[in-house]
Design an enzyme around this catalytic site. Sequence first.
Site, PDB file in Angstrom:
ATOM      1  N   GLY A   1      51.637  50.733  36.705  1.00 16.73           N
ATOM      2  CA  GLY A   1      50.551  51.673  36.384  1.00 16.73           C
ATOM      3  C   GLY A   1      50.466  52.861  37.338  1.00 16.73           C
TER       4      GLY A   1
ATOM      5  N   THR B   1      48.614  44.708  30.660  1.00 14.21           N
ATOM      6  CA  THR B   1      49.150  43.694  31.583  1.00 14.21           C
ATOM      7  C   THR B   1      49.935  42.593  30.853  1.00 14.21           C
ATOM      8  OG1 THR B   1      46.885  42.803  31.576  1.00 14.21           O
ATOM      9  CG2 THR B   1      47.564  44.007  33.521  1.00 14.21           C
TER      10      THR B   1
ATOM     11  N   GLY C   1      37.437  41.499  34.666  1.00 13.16           N
ATOM     12  CA  GLY C   1      37.345  40.377  33.744  1.00 13.16           C
ATOM     13  C   GLY C   1      36.425  39.343  34.390  1.00 13.16           C
TER      14      GLY C   1
ATOM     15  N   HIS D   1      44.736  71.684  65.714  1.00 13.79           N
ATOM     16  CA  HIS D   1      43.894  72.376  66.704  1.00 13.79           C
ATOM     17  C   HIS D   1      42.428  72.327  66.321  1.00 13.79           C
ATOM     18  CE1 HIS D   1      47.793  74.524  67.033  1.00 13.79           C
ATOM     19  NE2 HIS D   1      47.611  74.814  65.764  1.00 13.79           N
TER      20      HIS D   1
HETATM   21  C1  UD1 Z   1      42.829  43.595  35.514  1.00 12.35           C
HETATM   22  C2  UD1 Z   1      42.364  42.391  34.683  1.00 12.35           C
HETATM   23  C3  UD1 Z   1      40.917  42.055  35.027  1.00 12.35           C
HETATM   24  C4  UD1 Z   1      40.796  41.798  36.518  1.00 12.35           C
HETATM   25  C5  UD1 Z   1      41.312  42.987  37.308  1.00 12.35           C
HETATM   26  C6  UD1 Z   1      41.379  42.693  38.788  1.00 12.35           C
HETATM   27  C7  UD1 Z   1      43.625  42.658  32.612  1.00 12.35           C
HETATM   28  C8  UD1 Z   1      43.551  42.981  31.181  1.00 12.35           C
HETATM   29  N1  UD1 Z   1      42.474  42.718  33.284  1.00 12.35           N
HETATM   30  O1  UD1 Z   1      42.057  44.710  35.092  1.00 12.35           O
HETATM   31  O2  UD1 Z   1      40.514  40.913  34.303  1.00 12.35           O
HETATM   32  O3  UD1 Z   1      39.447  41.513  36.854  1.00 12.35           O
HETATM   33  O4  UD1 Z   1      42.665  43.319  36.902  1.00 12.35           O
HETATM   34  O5  UD1 Z   1      41.769  43.849  39.478  1.00 12.35           O
HETATM   35  O6  UD1 Z   1      44.676  42.326  33.128  1.00 12.35           O
HETATM   36  N2  UD1 Z   1      49.979  47.275  35.017  1.00 12.35           N
HETATM   37  C9  UD1 Z   1      51.281  47.385  34.584  1.00 12.35           C
HETATM   38  N3  UD1 Z   1      51.505  47.765  33.303  1.00 12.35           N
HETATM   39  C10 UD1 Z   1      50.513  48.015  32.407  1.00 12.35           C
HETATM   40  C11 UD1 Z   1      49.182  47.901  32.854  1.00 12.35           C
HETATM   41  C12 UD1 Z   1      48.940  47.525  34.167  1.00 12.35           C
HETATM   42  O7  UD1 Z   1      52.215  47.158  35.359  1.00 12.35           O
HETATM   43  O8  UD1 Z   1      50.823  48.320  31.261  1.00 12.35           O
HETATM   44  C13 UD1 Z   1      49.732  46.891  36.419  1.00 12.35           C
HETATM   45  C14 UD1 Z   1      49.032  47.998  37.195  1.00 12.35           C
HETATM   46  O9  UD1 Z   1      49.995  48.803  37.845  1.00 12.35           O
HETATM   47  C15 UD1 Z   1      48.197  47.202  38.185  1.00 12.35           C
HETATM   48  C16 UD1 Z   1      47.904  45.870  37.476  1.00 12.35           C
HETATM   49  O10 UD1 Z   1      48.851  45.778  36.425  1.00 12.35           O
HETATM   50  O11 UD1 Z   1      48.932  46.922  39.366  1.00 12.35           O
HETATM   51  C17 UD1 Z   1      46.490  45.785  36.928  1.00 12.35           C
HETATM   52  O12 UD1 Z   1      46.331  46.748  35.934  1.00 12.35           O
HETATM   53  P1  UD1 Z   1      44.976  47.469  35.574  1.00 12.35           P
HETATM   54  O13 UD1 Z   1      45.165  48.195  34.306  1.00 12.35           O
HETATM   55  O14 UD1 Z   1      44.501  48.217  36.764  1.00 12.35           O
HETATM   56  O15 UD1 Z   1      44.002  46.226  35.323  1.00 12.35           O
HETATM   57  P2  UD1 Z   1      42.438  46.232  35.468  1.00 12.35           P
HETATM   58  O16 UD1 Z   1      41.853  47.107  34.432  1.00 12.35           O
HETATM   59  O17 UD1 Z   1      42.085  46.457  36.896  1.00 12.35           O
END
Ligand code: UD1
Length: 404
Positions: free
Chosen positions: A12, A88, A140, A316
Site C-alpha cells: 500500500g 488485504t 476492524g 543556522h
Molecule cells: C486493516 C484491517 C483492520 C485492522 C487494521 C489494523 C483489513 C481489511 N482490515 O485495516 O481490521 O484493524 O488493519 O491496522 O485488513 N496492503 C497491501 N495490499 C492491499 C491493501 C493493503 O499490501 O491491497 C497492506 C498495506 O500496505 C498495509 C496493510 O496491508 O501494510 C494494511 O492495509 P490497510 O489498507 O492500511 O488496512 P487498514 O484499513 O488499516
Amino acid sequence: MSITQAVILAAGEGTRMHPLTYTRPKVMLPIANKPILEHLLIEMHKNGIKDFIFVVGYHDEQIRDYFRSGEKWQVNIQYRKQNKQLGTADALRMVEGLVAGNFLMANGDSIVSSEDINNLIQRTGNVLSIIEKQDVSGLGVIEARDNLIVRIHEKSERPASHLANAGLYLFTPDIFEAIEKTVKSPRGEFEITDSINLMINSGKPVAYMVITRWFDFSYPWDLLTANESMLTELRLSHERAEIEENVIMKGIVSIGKNTVVKSGSYIVGPVIIGGGCEIGPNCYIRPGSAIGDRCHIGASVEVKNSIIMAGSKVPHLNYVGDSIIGENCNLGAGTKIANLRIDKQIIRVAGIDTKRRKLGAIIGDKVETGINASINTGTLIGNNTLIGPGVLAHGVIPPGSKII
Ligand code: UD1
C-alpha cells in the site's frame, strides 16, 4: 510444528501519510532511523522466523533495494508483486503456493513486540491478535464468545467492542479457500477480515489473543509518538563517531559512523543520529529526536522530539520541535517551526484532530526555506516546495509550491 514463515503485506501507499508517502511506501517511513518494516522483521526474527514473503506494490523498488534477499538480517526474503492494491485478502492471495503449513501474517505498517509474536506462535489453528483500545475508529473490531471470534466488523460506525484487530495473524492454509470466496466489501476492497468471517461461517474456529504493544500508523504524527517511545530502547553507541571536546551528552545517545559532533553541542537522549552527519558547534538536541544519515544540524539550532530524514540540513539559528522533515531539505538561516498554538489548543491538520497540543510541521522531501521563514503549527508542506525569506507558512501546501 514451529512457525518459521511470515507473510508481510507492504504493497500500500498510505495516502493519509502524505506528503511523506509521495516518494516512499508507508512501510519505509523511519522510526528511530529504521523503516517500520525493519522493526517488524527484527521482532519476528527474534522468534526464529527466518522465511519472509513481502507482498509489495507501490514503490516496491525501495523495499527491494533496502532489504534485498535479507542476508543482512540473516533471513530469507522473497517478494511477490501486487500490481493493484485491491485489499488485504487480495494481497495474501498473491502468496498462495509459496507458504507451507501454518504461517504468520502481518500488516507491514504496524509494529508489534517479539514477546507478543512469541505468544502467538505457541498457539495452534487460526488466531487473530487484538489490541484493547478506547478509540477503535477506522479499525476492524471483534465480537467474541468463549475465546472465539463470532464476527469481525470492519470500520464499523457503531463498534461492537473495544477489541480491535491488530493486523497480526496466525493462519492455517484454510485461509486461502476463504479468500477465493471473498467478494468486494462496501469499501470496494477484498478484505481479509471478510475472508476470516467466511472461515468462521464455514465452521472453522478462529481464536483471538490480546497483545500488549502495538504501534499503528495512520497519520504522520503517529510516527512521532512511536519514535519517541522506541528511542528509549536504543543501545548506547557512539564509538564510531568523532566527538570533539566540550560536547555534553546525557541519557541514551546513539551516533553513527563518520559523524562529527562539534564542540559546545548539548545532546539529551534518547536521541539517535545517523552516520556522516555534521552536528554543531553549539547546538541543542533534545529527547525524542531521530536524525538520519548525512544531516547537518548547525550552530544555534534546537531540535526537539522530531524526525529529520537523511540528507537534510538545519544549519543556522533554527528551531524544529515536534516535527517531521523529509529527505534532502534545507532550512534557511533563522527558519523556525512553531509547535504550540498561542492559545494552547489541540492542533488540527487539514481539519483532522491530531489530539496533540504540541505539533510542528510535516515537511516532505526537497523543501527549501529562505532566511527567517516561519512555519506555523500543524503545517503540511509538499515535496519540492520553496518558501521564501520572511514568509509565514501555514495550512496544507501542495507539492511544488513557490511561496514568496
Ligand atoms: C486493516 C484491517 C483492520 C485492522 C487494521 C489494523 C483489513 C481489511 N482490515 O485495516 O481490521 O484493524 O488493519 O491496522 O485488513 N496492503 C497491501 N495490499 C492491499 C491493501 C493493503 O499490501 O491491497 C497492506 C498495506 O500496505 C498495509 C496493510 O496491508 O501494510 C494494511 O492495509 P490497510 O489498507 O492500511 O488496512 P487498514 O484499513 O488499516
